[in-house]
Structure formats: C-alpha cells, structure tokens
Design a protein around this motif. Structure first.
Motif, mmCIF file in Angstrom:
data_model
loop_
_atom_site.group_PDB
_atom_site.id
_atom_site.type_symbol
_atom_site.label_atom_id
_atom_site.label_comp_id
_atom_site.label_asym_id
_atom_site.label_seq_id
_atom_site.Cartn_x
_atom_site.Cartn_y
_atom_site.Cartn_z
ATOM 1 N N PRO A 45 -5.487 -3.274 4.522
ATOM 2 C CA PRO A 45 -4.258 -3.564 3.784
ATOM 3 C C PRO A 45 -3.035 -3.218 4.630
ATOM 4 N N ALA B 88 -2.032 2.803 1.785
ATOM 5 C CA ALA B 88 -3.472 2.564 1.883
ATOM 6 C C ALA B 88 -4.122 3.529 2.866
ATOM 7 N N TRP C 12 -6.446 3.424 -3.546
ATOM 8 C CA TRP C 12 -7.016 2.419 -4.442
ATOM 9 C C TRP C 12 -5.933 1.493 -4.990
ATOM 10 N N THR D 87 -5.221 -0.985 -2.130
ATOM 11 C CA THR D 87 -6.303 -1.949 -1.881
ATOM 12 C C THR D 87 -6.464 -2.927 -3.046
#
Length: 139
Positions: A29, A34, A134, A137
C-alpha cells in the motif's frame, strides 16, 4: 510463527487457484500508516525490554488469532464451497500457547525490574499500529 505459516498460506492460495507469488508482484500500500506496524515491530526488536516485547507480542497474537478464528467461522458459514485449506489457514489455532509465552516473557521482564508503564505504553502503540496497518490495507 511467520515462517511456519508460509507453506500453509501457499497451500491455501493454490486451493483458490493462485500460484506462488511472483517476485515483485506485491507492491504494498502507498500510505505511510500501512508501515507503522512493521516500524514499531522493528523498534521493539531492537530496543524494548522483555516486558514491553512480551506485552507487544501478546497484543499482536491475541488480535491476530481472535480475528482469524472469526474469519474462519465467517468463511465456513457464508461461503460453503470455500476450500478447507483456506478455512484451515485462518482457523487452525487459537494462539493460546503463543499468547502464554508472550505473557511469560512480559512477567520475566517485570520480575527483572522493567517499568510496567513502558510495557503498557508499547502494547498500546502496538494495538494502534496494527489498526493503522489494517485500515491502510483495507483501502
């Protein structure tokens, strides 16, 4: 933990028709958040005492395995044709042994005189960095 999961992940990918990943196929990403988890993990490995490393590991393990078990149950229920290799990858373990080892490491650090406030602070940062990873992503 990571190296042990690679063969299982490759089997799950093959069951879904995905061949071994090509070198350079994953570009990651583009957003900096990230990478916050990997950055924090590197800092923990290089600088944290046993108490902080143990609590950071516990947060990571608990979050990963709890989410994995939920995902496996969802896949089993919502996607009846999902290959067992995929469901098994996520639902194979609840991580209790690893969680206990992480807490034992934290206990050892505390017994050696580590500052519990620092350990809790690093654990909170770990949780925050995992959330940033998370979230990034998922975009």
């Amino acid at each position: 933990m990571v190296s042990d999961s690679r063969p299982k992940l490759l089997r799950a990918g093959r069951a879904l028709g995905v061949e071994s990943p090509r070198p350079g196929a994953c570009h990651g990403p583009p957003e900096l958040p990230a990478y916050s988890y990997m950055t924090l993990l590197s800092w923990v490995a290089l600088n944290a005492d046993r108490a902080a490393a143990g609590l950071a590991s516990f947060i990571d393990i608990e979050g990963y395995y709890a989410t994995s078990l939920e995902l496996a149950a969802h896949l089993r229920e919502a996607h009846p044709g999902m290959p067992e290799e995929v469901i098994g990858y996520f639902g194979e373990s609840d991580g209790r042994r690893l969680g206990e080892e992480a807490l034992a490491l934290a206990d050892t650090g505390l017994a050696e005189g580590a500052d519990p406030r620092v350990a809790v602070h690093v654990a909170r940062l770990t949780d925050e960095a995992l959330g940033q990873f998370w979230s990034a992503t998922a975009r």
